[in-house]
Design a protein around this motif. Structure first.
Motif, PDB file in Angstrom:
ATOM      1  N   THR A  18       0.796  -1.231   0.000  1.00 53.05           N
ATOM      2  CA  THR A  18       0.000   0.000   0.000  1.00 53.05           C
ATOM      3  C   THR A  18       0.832   1.287   0.000  1.00 53.05           C
ATOM      4  OG1 THR A  18      -1.911  -1.055   0.974  1.00 53.05           O
ATOM      5  CG2 THR A  18      -1.750   1.315   1.273  1.00 53.05           C
ATOM      6  N   PRO A  19       1.740   1.469   0.982  1.00 57.55           N
ATOM      7  CA  PRO A  19       2.460   2.747   0.973  1.00 57.55           C
ATOM      8  C   PRO A  19       3.352   2.909  -0.253  1.00 57.55           C
ATOM      9  CG  PRO A  19       3.333   1.286   2.668  1.00 57.55           C
ATOM     10  CD  PRO A  19       2.109   0.625   2.116  1.00 57.55           C
ATOM     11  N   THR A 110       7.683   6.080   1.367  1.00 58.03           N
ATOM     12  CA  THR A 110       7.014   5.745   2.615  1.00 58.03           C
ATOM     13  C   THR A 110       7.273   6.824   3.664  1.00 58.03           C
ATOM     14  OG1 THR A 110       7.258   3.427   2.099  1.00 58.03           O
ATOM     15  CG2 THR A 110       6.751   3.955   4.366  1.00 58.03           C
ATOM     16  N   LEU A 111       8.503   7.316   3.701  1.00 57.03           N
ATOM     17  CA  LEU A 111       8.834   8.383   4.655  1.00 57.03           C
ATOM     18  C   LEU A 111       8.052   9.648   4.359  1.00 57.03           C
ATOM     19  CD1 LEU A 111      12.630   8.549   5.512  1.00 57.03           C
ATOM     20  CD2 LEU A 111      10.697   8.139   7.025  1.00 57.03           C
ATOM     21  N   VAL A 112       7.980  10.018   3.071  1.00 62.94           N
ATOM     22  CA  VAL A 112       7.230  11.212   2.685  1.00 62.94           C
ATOM     23  C   VAL A 112       5.788  11.084   3.167  1.00 62.94           C
ATOM     24  CG1 VAL A 112       6.290  12.525   0.752  1.00 62.94           C
ATOM     25  CG2 VAL A 112       8.668  11.785   0.711  1.00 62.94           C
ATOM     26  N   LEU A 113       5.204   9.899   2.952  1.00 59.89           N
ATOM     27  CA  LEU A 113       3.818   9.667   3.378  1.00 59.89           C
ATOM     28  C   LEU A 113       3.690   9.786   4.893  1.00 59.89           C
ATOM     29  CD1 LEU A 113       2.778   6.625   1.174  1.00 59.89           C
ATOM     30  CD2 LEU A 113       2.036   8.995   0.924  1.00 59.89           C
ATOM     31  N   LEU A 114       4.646   9.180   5.598  1.00 58.71           N
ATOM     32  CA  LEU A 114       4.580   9.227   7.061  1.00 58.71           C
ATOM     33  C   LEU A 114       4.694  10.660   7.574  1.00 58.71           C
ATOM     34  CD1 LEU A 114       6.655   6.192   8.326  1.00 58.71           C
ATOM     35  CD2 LEU A 114       4.384   6.841   9.107  1.00 58.71           C
ATOM     36  N   PHE A 115       5.625  11.411   7.000  1.00 66.62           N
ATOM     37  CA  PHE A 115       5.798  12.796   7.437  1.00 66.62           C
ATOM     38  C   PHE A 115       4.519  13.587   7.201  1.00 66.62           C
ATOM     39  CE2 PHE A 115      10.560  12.249   6.985  1.00 66.62           C
ATOM     40  CZ  PHE A 115      10.792  12.385   8.341  1.00 66.62           C
ATOM     41  N   ALA A 134      -3.257   5.202   5.146  1.00 70.20           N
ATOM     42  CA  ALA A 134      -2.366   5.470   4.014  1.00 70.20           C
ATOM     43  C   ALA A 134      -1.064   4.678   4.098  1.00 70.20           C
ATOM     44  CB  ALA A 134      -2.070   6.965   3.942  1.00 70.20           C
ATOM     45  N   VAL A 135      -0.508   4.530   5.276  1.00 67.78           N
ATOM     46  CA  VAL A 135       0.776   3.838   5.406  1.00 67.78           C
ATOM     47  C   VAL A 135       0.573   2.401   5.885  1.00 67.78           C
ATOM     48  CG1 VAL A 135       3.123   4.013   6.275  1.00 67.78           C
ATOM     49  CG2 VAL A 135       1.752   6.075   6.032  1.00 67.78           C
ATOM     50  N   GLY A 136      -0.388   2.208   6.778  1.00 70.54           N
ATOM     51  CA  GLY A 136      -0.628   0.872   7.312  1.00 70.54           C
ATOM     52  C   GLY A 136      -1.437   0.000   6.378  1.00 70.54           C
ATOM     53  N   GLY A 137      -2.157   0.635   5.434  1.00 70.35           N
ATOM     54  CA  GLY A 137      -2.939  -0.141   4.486  1.00 70.35           C
ATOM     55  C   GLY A 137      -4.162  -0.802   5.099  1.00 70.35           C
TER      56      GLY A 137
END
Lengths: 415, 134
Positions: A18-19, A110-115, A134-137
């Motif tokens: 997902t991410p 993934t980092l961009v999404l997390l931030f 969004a990150v965990g799916g």
């Protein structure tokens, strides 16, 4: 339509991809909110089709293609509004040129999404929901279930979170190096909250909702793999491993809370403790010791005692001394008082608690009463202990904890 | 049919002097175990919609909006009042079954393990519109 129940490998694969897929779609279309919906739809489509048709050879490409198609549909449906269409078309055109973002290695997606999902501009509740999706799916339904709220409520929470990202103009890129440390702390804090939500369960009668803790650990592992040299990321992962290792011993079969000193330590997860300790031992020498590492170190000292009486309290007290200097959190001071009582006797602990009486943050908090009750009991003041266990029971918002505190009061008053 | 089963708590002095705070340990434990087991039974029977226990009513407030919409709170309430302390929402075949379930809750064990026979208020939860109105 309900999705068929998924085989574990497909579910894991989807969650892992997902991410990555979302990162690609966001990079291509520069519209996080729409991309997130498209990826969720692609993921649901996969959950329906793969069990029937078999998993495609390149699942990532399959998902990306479906998500791209959804994005194209989305753009087309927006085309009635001409101005907007040209904007999107412009954005698409821009993003297909090789921008630095596009050229960045894929792990950074993934980092961009997390931030972005954990951006300090979002409320913790929004950040948590968005990160899990969004990150965990996780699906909206799964997140809603985990937080014991209706699916429609959670869907709305997620959509508002995306709206506030849009409104606050949070950029779709890695933060500058000055902002980076602060933003990474925000990410860790959100993961910590997810873990705690699973571990202590702030709502409902069940003490622990394991899935959220495991999800938090999975995400912390991802961040640790992306940032292996960040000592606090490693510290947080170690803290989670070392705390979660005690989960089976923490409640009785009937769901009652068991304090650490009375837990059956043979139920502790030895492998997870070993992993947490190894991670921490590799991290501490790297310097720059932060609060997560210290809390992990305290958890490790507890975990390494074969019996409650073997606990190295002087070591724990020393760690709390350090932690207290780092943060002005009254909960740390409370725990410090317990450690001091274990080393120097309950009177010393009670003295330290007196210093907290004036702290407005604890004025109505049950923990202050609960700890005072415990220390009064150790000091032999049964009446005082009973009265403070009772006021703690009246103040707590946790049902299992209230049950525990009522039982303590009853035990002391009826013996 | 959905029903809400509401359990109350009296906060006047006489009721408090006999309340759970004053029970011996075994009775407190038996009561807690009953409540946990009761919810599980309903869940296993496929009848539980939701159940929540409420925090102690010592911080309960009545809130009204003032002229400018800001909250005006009233409370804490000294005594002689009944407070909701917990509820179950159940989905059962008929009213009789709802009464049976309520009676089980009512008979939760108190001091000495004797049934409390406390009052449980049973109210039907209204449903959405019927699927077809012709």
């Amino acid at each position: 339509v309900t999705a068929p129940s998924l085989s574990v490998p497909i579910e894991h694969l989807l969650r892992e991809l997902t991410p990555q897929v979302l990162g690609t779609v966001v990079r291509r279309f520069r519209d996080f909110a729409a991309a997130e919906d498209a990826v969720q739809e692609a993921s649901l489509a996969a959950a329906m089709q793969w069990p029937l048709d078999g998993t495609p050879n390149n699942p990532r490409a399959w998902l990306t293609q479906v998500a791209f198609r959804r994005m194209a549909d989305h753009i087309r449906s927006e085309s009635a509004r001409r101005r907007r269409e040209s904007e999107v078309a412009h954005e698409v055109a821009q993003s297909s040129e090789s921008t630095p973002f596009e050229a960045a290695p894929q792990e950074d997606d993934t980092l961009v999404l997390l931030f972005m999902c954990c951006h300090p501009a979002l409320t913790p509740a929004s950040a948590i929901a968005l990160t899990l999706r969004a990150v965990g799916g996780l699906t909206t339904a799964e997140i809603a279930h985990a937080f014991l709220v209706p699916e429609a409520t959670m869907a709305q929470r997620i959509s508002r979170a995306k709206q506030s990202i849009k409104n606050s103009g949070i950029p779709l890129q890695l933060p500058t190096s000055e902002e980076r440390a602060q933003h990474l702390r925000a990410v860790l804090h959100v993961l910590y909250l997810i873990f705690n939500e699973g571990y202590t369960s702030s709502a409902g009668p069940q003490l622990r909702r394991a899935d959220l803790s495991h999800e938090a650990m999975r995400l912390a592992r991802i961040v640790h793999n992306l940032q292996p040299d960040d000592t606090e990321v490693a510290g947080l992962l170690a803290l989670m491993l070392l705390t979660d290792a005690r989960r089976l011993a923490r409640t009785s079969v009937a769901g009652e809370l068991i304090p650490i000193t009375q837990q059956d330590r043979t139920l502790w997860d030895k492998q997870q403790i070993a992993e947490g300790v190894a991670l921490l031992s590799a991290t501490l020498p790297k310097g720059s010791v932060g609060p997560y590492q210290l809390q992990a170190a305290i958890a490790a000292v507890h975990d390494e005692a074969a019996q409650a009486d073997d606990t190295d309290w002087p070591q724990i007290l020393a760690l709390y001394d350090l932690l207290k200097r780092m943060s002005d959190n009254p909960m740390v001071t409370l725990n410090h008082a317990i450690a001091a009582a274990m080393v120097h006797g309950p009177t010393k602990g009670l003295e330290l608690l007196d210093g907290l009486n004036a702290d407005a943050r604890l004025a109505n908090h049950h923990r202050l009463d609960a700890v005072r009750a415990h220390l009064l009991e150790l000091a032999g003041d049964r009446e005082g202990a009973v009265s403070h266990y009772r006021s703690a029971a009246v103040k707590t918002g946790s049902l299992p904890e209230r049950n525990y505190l009522l039982t303590q009061a009853a035990r002391l008053s009826s013996d | 049919m959905k029903f809400i089963l509401m359990m109350g708590m009296q906060t006047d002095k006489e009721s408090m002097s006999k309340g759970i705070m004053t029970w011996p340990k075994e009775d407190v434990q038996a009561h807690i175990e009953f409540m946990i087991g009761f919810s599980k039974e309903l869940k296993d029977a496929g009848e539980l919609v939701s159940a929540e226990g409420l925090a102690w009513p010592n911080e309960a407030k009545l809130v009204r909006a003032g002229k400018d919409g800001t909250p005006i709170t009233d409370g804490v309430f000294p005594e002689s009042k009944e407070f909701l302390i917990g509820y179950w929402i159940i989905d059962v075949e008929n009213t009789e079954r709802a009464y049976q379930v309520a009676a089980r809750a009512s008979a939760a064990p108190g001091p000495g393990g004797a049934p409390l026979n406390m009052p449980i208020e049973v109210r039907q939860v209204m449903s959405g519109p019927p699927e077809e109105i012709q």
